[in-house]
Design an enzyme around this catalytic site. Sequence first.
Site, mmCIF file in Angstrom:
data_model
loop_
_atom_site.group_PDB
_atom_site.id
_atom_site.type_symbol
_atom_site.label_atom_id
_atom_site.label_comp_id
_atom_site.label_asym_id
_atom_site.label_seq_id
_atom_site.Cartn_x
_atom_site.Cartn_y
_atom_site.Cartn_z
ATOM 1 N N SER A 46 -18.235 3.824 -0.363
ATOM 2 C CA SER A 46 -18.355 3.635 0.721
ATOM 3 C C SER A 46 -16.733 3.995 1.144
ATOM 4 O O SER A 46 -16.343 5.002 2.911
ATOM 5 C CB SER A 46 -18.740 2.619 1.688
ATOM 6 O OG SER A 46 -17.850 1.649 1.267
ATOM 7 N N ILE A 75 -9.231 -4.801 -13.507
ATOM 8 C CA ILE A 75 -8.367 -5.784 -13.368
ATOM 9 C C ILE A 75 -6.994 -4.738 -14.069
ATOM 10 O O ILE A 75 -7.485 -4.306 -15.465
ATOM 11 C CB ILE A 75 -8.344 -6.912 -13.718
ATOM 12 C CG1 ILE A 75 -8.851 -8.541 -12.860
ATOM 13 C CG2 ILE A 75 -6.775 -7.437 -14.030
ATOM 14 C CD1 ILE A 75 -8.844 -9.288 -13.398
ATOM 15 N N HIS A 80 -8.892 -5.719 0.231
ATOM 16 C CA HIS A 80 -9.367 -6.591 -0.334
ATOM 17 C C HIS A 80 -10.891 -7.775 0.645
ATOM 18 O O HIS A 80 -10.392 -7.436 2.251
ATOM 19 C CB HIS A 80 -8.462 -7.940 -0.650
ATOM 20 C CG HIS A 80 -9.064 -8.843 -1.750
ATOM 21 N ND1 HIS A 80 -9.576 -9.334 -2.575
ATOM 22 C CD2 HIS A 80 -9.444 -10.203 -1.034
ATOM 23 C CE1 HIS A 80 -10.512 -10.414 -2.692
ATOM 24 N NE2 HIS A 80 -10.219 -11.135 -1.835
ATOM 25 N N GLU A 119 0.546 -10.108 -9.691
ATOM 26 C CA GLU A 119 -0.709 -10.719 -9.876
ATOM 27 C C GLU A 119 -1.737 -10.155 -8.497
ATOM 28 O O GLU A 119 -2.333 -9.681 -7.486
ATOM 29 C CB GLU A 119 -0.114 -11.520 -7.927
ATOM 30 C CG GLU A 119 -0.569 -12.853 -7.866
ATOM 31 C CD GLU A 119 0.154 -13.437 -6.734
ATOM 32 O OE1 GLU A 119 -0.401 -14.610 -6.160
ATOM 33 O OE2 GLU A 119 1.080 -13.593 -6.058
ATOM 34 N N GLN A 179 -14.720 -2.857 9.224
ATOM 35 C CA GLN A 179 -13.137 -3.133 9.754
ATOM 36 C C GLN A 179 -12.137 -2.063 7.931
ATOM 37 O O GLN A 179 -11.453 -1.620 8.645
ATOM 38 C CB GLN A 179 -12.927 -4.109 9.824
ATOM 39 C CG GLN A 179 -13.337 -5.200 10.880
ATOM 40 C CD GLN A 179 -13.912 -4.204 12.225
ATOM 41 O OE1 GLN A 179 -12.859 -3.695 12.963
ATOM 42 N NE2 GLN A 179 -14.933 -3.566 13.015
ATOM 43 N N GLU A 180 -12.997 -2.330 7.399
ATOM 44 C CA GLU A 180 -12.510 -1.436 6.151
ATOM 45 C C GLU A 180 -12.463 -0.465 6.304
ATOM 46 O O GLU A 180 -10.975 0.348 5.483
ATOM 47 C CB GLU A 180 -13.343 -1.920 4.536
ATOM 48 C CG GLU A 180 -12.845 -3.332 4.527
ATOM 49 C CD GLU A 180 -14.347 -3.324 3.086
ATOM 50 O OE1 GLU A 180 -13.443 -2.403 1.847
ATOM 51 O OE2 GLU A 180 -14.557 -4.934 2.730
#
Length: 218
Positions: free
Chosen positions: A14, A93, A110, A144, A174-175
């Site tokens: 999306s 990751i 995020h 990190e 909003q993303e």
Amino acid sequence: MPCKLVILISGSGSNLQAFIDAAEQGELPADIAAVISNRPAAGGLERAAQAGIATAVVDHTGFANRDDFDAALRDTIDSFAPDLVVLAGFMRILGADFVRHFRGRMLNIHPSLLPKYPGLHTHQRAIDAGDTEAGATVHFVTEELDGGPPILQAQVPVKAGDTAELLAARVLEQEHRIYPLAARWFAEGRLTLNGNQAELDDNALPPTGFPFHCVTAD
């Protein structure tokens, strides 16, 4: 030459669609050179194909360890010579060597108001904590996890009776607004990573990134 993007996905894409739309509408001065997924069945690959964008799959299940996967993914990305790598729902990751290779030219989004709630289950954690606001943060990727310098942040209210799913949908809207905007800043040469500090127009951004209050949901 326009800024070249490679977008990494693991699912339906999306946020990828938001980038495709922004590029087609002239709101993102960049070319999406390729979309790469670690999952062969990711729905976002079809979105990319329909938009005429090259696709590739680097299936993480075909590698004995993370380092081998990272190396193959790095080489695949580099074959498209991107200026910017965008993680758009990429659910792996990435190792330190991989991240250092793309340092200063890799972005992530995020679904929390970082530094709050790095990792998973961000919406439920915000609800459980009694937060009145949640949101999303675009940041540079560093070694990190979810800890790179923030660039842009959008806030949404946590409403009475919210479930994690309802809140996630509100945040996702909003993303789709802030992520292409951050990439636009990069493409225009306005956004840089200086050491461990995100800078816009040569000015250091706040510790939580640019507060994009004007798109806060009602």
